[in-house]
Design an enzyme around this catalytic site. Structure first.
Site, mmCIF file in Angstrom:
data_model
loop_
_atom_site.group_PDB
_atom_site.id
_atom_site.type_symbol
_atom_site.label_atom_id
_atom_site.label_comp_id
_atom_site.label_asym_id
_atom_site.label_seq_id
_atom_site.Cartn_x
_atom_site.Cartn_y
_atom_site.Cartn_z
ATOM 1 N N HIS A 108 6.851 7.723 -27.874
ATOM 2 C CA HIS A 108 5.859 8.624 -27.300
ATOM 3 C C HIS A 108 6.035 10.050 -27.818
ATOM 4 O O HIS A 108 5.053 10.707 -28.219
ATOM 5 C CB HIS A 108 5.975 8.604 -25.772
ATOM 6 C CG HIS A 108 5.061 9.569 -25.077
ATOM 7 N ND1 HIS A 108 3.688 9.477 -25.152
ATOM 8 C CD2 HIS A 108 5.327 10.658 -24.298
ATOM 9 C CE1 HIS A 108 3.142 10.459 -24.450
ATOM 10 N NE2 HIS A 108 4.115 11.183 -23.922
ATOM 11 N N ASN A 123 -0.590 18.401 -21.236
ATOM 12 C CA ASN A 123 -0.860 17.328 -22.193
ATOM 13 C C ASN A 123 -1.136 17.834 -23.602
ATOM 14 O O ASN A 123 -1.820 17.160 -24.383
ATOM 15 C CB ASN A 123 -2.053 16.484 -21.716
ATOM 16 C CG ASN A 123 -1.720 15.684 -20.476
ATOM 17 O OD1 ASN A 123 -0.656 15.083 -20.385
ATOM 18 N ND2 ASN A 123 -2.611 15.693 -19.512
ATOM 19 N N HIS A 153 -1.213 15.419 -26.554
ATOM 20 C CA HIS A 153 -1.212 14.055 -26.053
ATOM 21 C C HIS A 153 -2.487 13.279 -26.384
ATOM 22 O O HIS A 153 -2.446 12.058 -26.559
ATOM 23 C CB HIS A 153 -0.988 14.052 -24.533
ATOM 24 C CG HIS A 153 0.423 14.341 -24.132
ATOM 25 N ND1 HIS A 153 1.087 15.490 -24.499
ATOM 26 C CD2 HIS A 153 1.310 13.625 -23.390
ATOM 27 C CE1 HIS A 153 2.317 15.472 -24.001
ATOM 28 N NE2 HIS A 153 2.474 14.360 -23.319
ATOM 29 N N HIS A 157 -1.716 10.002 -28.033
ATOM 30 C CA HIS A 157 -2.048 8.705 -27.421
ATOM 31 C C HIS A 157 -2.887 7.854 -28.370
ATOM 32 O O HIS A 157 -2.754 6.626 -28.398
ATOM 33 C CB HIS A 157 -2.799 8.922 -26.114
ATOM 34 C CG HIS A 157 -1.934 9.404 -24.994
ATOM 35 N ND1 HIS A 157 -2.428 9.794 -23.778
ATOM 36 C CD2 HIS A 157 -0.577 9.553 -24.909
ATOM 37 C CE1 HIS A 157 -1.432 10.167 -22.987
ATOM 38 N NE2 HIS A 157 -0.302 10.038 -23.657
ATOM 39 N N ARG A 159 -2.992 21.404 -14.566
ATOM 40 C CA ARG A 159 -1.992 20.408 -14.943
ATOM 41 C C ARG A 159 -2.333 19.725 -16.266
ATOM 42 O O ARG A 159 -1.439 19.268 -16.981
ATOM 43 C CB ARG A 159 -1.831 19.368 -13.832
ATOM 44 C CG ARG A 159 -0.726 18.373 -14.140
ATOM 45 C CD ARG A 159 -0.370 17.498 -12.966
ATOM 46 N NE ARG A 159 0.664 16.550 -13.343
ATOM 47 C CZ ARG A 159 1.238 15.692 -12.500
ATOM 48 N NH1 ARG A 159 0.877 15.673 -11.231
ATOM 49 N NH2 ARG A 159 2.179 14.862 -12.924
ATOM 50 N N LYS A 196 7.272 22.399 -15.095
ATOM 51 C CA LYS A 196 6.402 21.324 -14.629
ATOM 52 C C LYS A 196 6.221 21.375 -13.118
ATOM 53 O O LYS A 196 5.118 21.159 -12.607
ATOM 54 C CB LYS A 196 6.936 19.961 -15.054
ATOM 55 C CG LYS A 196 5.962 18.839 -14.690
ATOM 56 C CD LYS A 196 6.160 17.572 -15.478
ATOM 57 C CE LYS A 196 5.017 16.598 -15.216
ATOM 58 N NZ LYS A 196 5.173 15.335 -15.973
ATOM 59 N N ARG A 249 0.807 -1.234 0.000
ATOM 60 C CA ARG A 249 0.000 0.000 0.000
ATOM 61 C C ARG A 249 0.840 1.285 0.000
ATOM 62 O O ARG A 249 0.370 2.345 0.411
ATOM 63 C CB ARG A 249 -0.999 0.006 1.156
ATOM 64 C CG ARG A 249 -2.034 -1.112 1.056
ATOM 65 C CD ARG A 249 -3.116 -0.965 2.121
ATOM 66 N NE ARG A 249 -4.154 -1.978 1.905
ATOM 67 C CZ ARG A 249 -4.153 -3.187 2.482
ATOM 68 N NH1 ARG A 249 -3.152 -3.517 3.296
ATOM 69 N NH2 ARG A 249 -5.127 -4.035 2.259
ATOM 70 N N GLU A 305 -4.306 17.036 -11.304
ATOM 71 C CA GLU A 305 -4.777 17.344 -12.648
ATOM 72 C C GLU A 305 -6.267 17.667 -12.705
ATOM 73 O O GLU A 305 -7.035 17.108 -13.489
ATOM 74 C CB GLU A 305 -4.458 16.182 -13.605
ATOM 75 C CG GLU A 305 -4.457 16.595 -15.081
ATOM 76 C CD GLU A 305 -3.919 15.508 -15.997
ATOM 77 O OE1 GLU A 305 -4.733 14.829 -16.607
ATOM 78 O OE2 GLU A 305 -2.693 15.347 -16.060
ATOM 79 N N GLU A 358 8.570 17.094 -25.715
ATOM 80 C CA GLU A 358 8.057 17.604 -24.451
ATOM 81 C C GLU A 358 8.704 18.939 -24.086
ATOM 82 O O GLU A 358 8.067 19.805 -23.481
ATOM 83 C CB GLU A 358 8.289 16.581 -23.333
ATOM 84 C CG GLU A 358 7.587 15.245 -23.534
ATOM 85 C CD GLU A 358 6.083 15.310 -23.276
ATOM 86 O OE1 GLU A 358 5.562 16.407 -22.972
ATOM 87 O OE2 GLU A 358 5.428 14.263 -23.398
ATOM 88 N N LYS A 376 3.026 11.182 -11.716
ATOM 89 C CA LYS A 376 2.109 10.355 -12.514
ATOM 90 C C LYS A 376 2.750 8.992 -12.741
ATOM 91 O O LYS A 376 3.868 8.897 -13.256
ATOM 92 C CB LYS A 376 1.821 11.007 -13.867
ATOM 93 C CG LYS A 376 0.715 12.025 -13.864
ATOM 94 C CD LYS A 376 0.384 12.409 -15.305
ATOM 95 C CE LYS A 376 -0.749 13.378 -15.389
ATOM 96 N NZ LYS A 376 -1.074 13.713 -16.796
#
Length: 449
Positions: free
Chosen positions: A350, A330, A333, A337, A326, A312, A206, A322, A270, A228
């Site tokens: 990517h 992206n 993206h 994606h 935030r 960032k 955990r 986010e 990026e 992330k």
């Protein structure tokens, strides 16, 4: 040697000198830290850099400011001293952490060891990075620290392995090694390793501590920062994961010396993104220095990484989970994606997919009348100079884009929200309030019906 600029921020003062390289004793970035307790700073800060001889080999930093109970850590250094890392802080209250940036940082064991709290460490890496940097990392974790036991798990390399089956190999190793809740996971590799190791750390018992040691441009400027973590699902990228912050991020820029040209270019997508969405001055710097980045100029890369991490870190500090701001990180993206998922993970890198996706987002922004034609041309030009694609692969269809985008994480109440440019360079919006015809027109312009 006069300082070109200096500024105060919380308990940190950075001094920049114009004539020397990064991460040497005559470093462009000097970091002075002050005790957090009992310190107060006014805006009246002055730093001077004085030479003790004609060769500028022995340097003295002197500090003057309206402050109490604060003493510089460093007063004098010699050319034989280890490189002083540039440090960017991610401010998240009691979960704040430093990003160390510089050449040869894996040769400074104290940087890593101060963030290892227990006696057990699991290094997660892959088949490409392990032969290059695993031994050095284990040395950095154990040098002068014999009580620490280090285990390693070496995963296959590639986006196609960022899945549940591969993730289980990390858990298998941790359980077989009987790692306890005080253990530390260390991610040694690119974005895939960082995302998977972070998700494993968030889930194992955990939640256990973890450290990021990113070895690609993509990971150093983006994915290692901000917490992330996650894995892909066959229907969509990064749909399974958690927000989970590291103890620190250690960026040894020497690891870029072994990075293939294609991977290096991928990471620049990026870097370009930060300039487009929030830092016009940084974008203009990139336009002038892209060749230096492609040539792996050390000073240029330290600056690009530092500026990217600062951008960032500021956004993450304001919006960790986010909820709005935030999401602007992206840019490109959602389209990107879809390309990665539609082609099959690992076919395009990517950053390559994000570059093509950025062009599509810029095209749509222009169709909406939110940006002018000159910005569209500048985006195309800088991506081409970075040796990145400016269109998706020919096999992508409108239906492929729409089916993947329908399950994007930014869909809310059935509405796809996008990051689009709006206004002058350095400005963007995260919105679902746009003319759907513009989206359809962009998809048709870049893919088959």
């Amino acid at each position: 040697m006069a300082a070109s600029s200096s500024f105060c921020h919380k308990n940190t003062i950075l001094l920049h000198t114009p004539s020397t390289g990064y991460n040497k004793i005559s470093s462009r970035d000097w970091l002075l830290r002050f005790p957090a307790s009992g310190s107060s700073f006014s805006s009246r800060c002055r730093l001077s850099l004085e030479s003790n001889n004609n060769n500028n080999r022995d340097l003295t930093l002197r500090w003057k400011a309206s402050a109490t109970s604060a003493t510089p850590v460093m007063d004098q250094a010699t050319s034989s001293s280890p490189a002083v890392p540039t440090i960017v802080e991610v401010d998240l209250g009691n979960r704040s952490y430093p990003i160390y940036i510089g050449a040869g940082l894996l040769d400074q064991p104290q940087l890593l060891q101060r963030h290892v709290h227990g006696k057990q460490v699991l290094v997660v890496t892959n088949t490409t990075v392990a032969p290059l940097y695993l031994d050095k990392t284990i040395w950095a974790l154990t040098e002068g620290n014999p009580n620490v036991k280090v285990e390693a798990v070496i995963l296959p390399d590639g986006e196609q392995f960022k899945d549940m089956d591969t993730l289980m190999k990390v858990f298998d190793k941790a359980i077989e090694s009987r790692l306890d809740r005080r253990c530390t996971f260390v991610a040694l590799g690119g974005g895939v390793i960082g995302d998977m190791c972070g998700y494993a750390a968030a889930s194992y018992l955990r939640g256990v501590n973890f450290i990021q040691i990113p070895t690609t441009v993509m990971a150093q400027v983006d994915s290692s920062v901000g917490g992330k973590t996650g894995i892909n699902h066959r229907l969509g990228k990064n749909l399974i994961g958690a927000f989970y912050q590291p103890q620190c991020v250690l960026i040894d820029t020497n690891t870029l010396n072994t990075l293939p040209d294609r991977e290096l270019a991928s990471g620049l997508a990026e870097v370009i993104k930060y300039g487009l969405i929030r830092d016009a001055e940084f974008f203009e710097w990139q336009e002038k220095n892209m060749q230096a980045l492609l040539a792996r100029d050390a000073s240029a890369f330290v600056y690009a990484i530092k500026r990217s991490c600062e951008n960032k870190a500021e956004v993450v500090s304001l919006d960790e989970k986010e909820s709005g701001l935030r999401a602007t990180l992206n840019l490109g993206h959602t389209f990107g994606h879809a390309i990665e998922t539609g082609l099959g993970y690992g076919q395009w890198l990517h950053g390559e997919a994000v570059a093509a996706g950025t062009v599509m987002a810029v095209d749509m922004s222009h169709r909406l009348g939110w940006i002018d034609d000159s910005l569209v041309k500048r985006v195309h030009k800088i991506l081409e100079r970075a040796k990145l694609p400016i269109a998706p692969p020919e096999t992508m269809t409108v239906d492929m884009f729409k089916s993947v985008m329908a399950v994007d994480k930014k869909v809310a109440d059935g509405m796809l929200r996008l990051i689009l440019l709006k206004g002058p360079l350095g400005n963007c919006v995260f919105t679902g309030d746009y003319d759907r015809k513009a989206l359809d027109d962009t998809l048709r312009a870049f893919s088959k019906s």
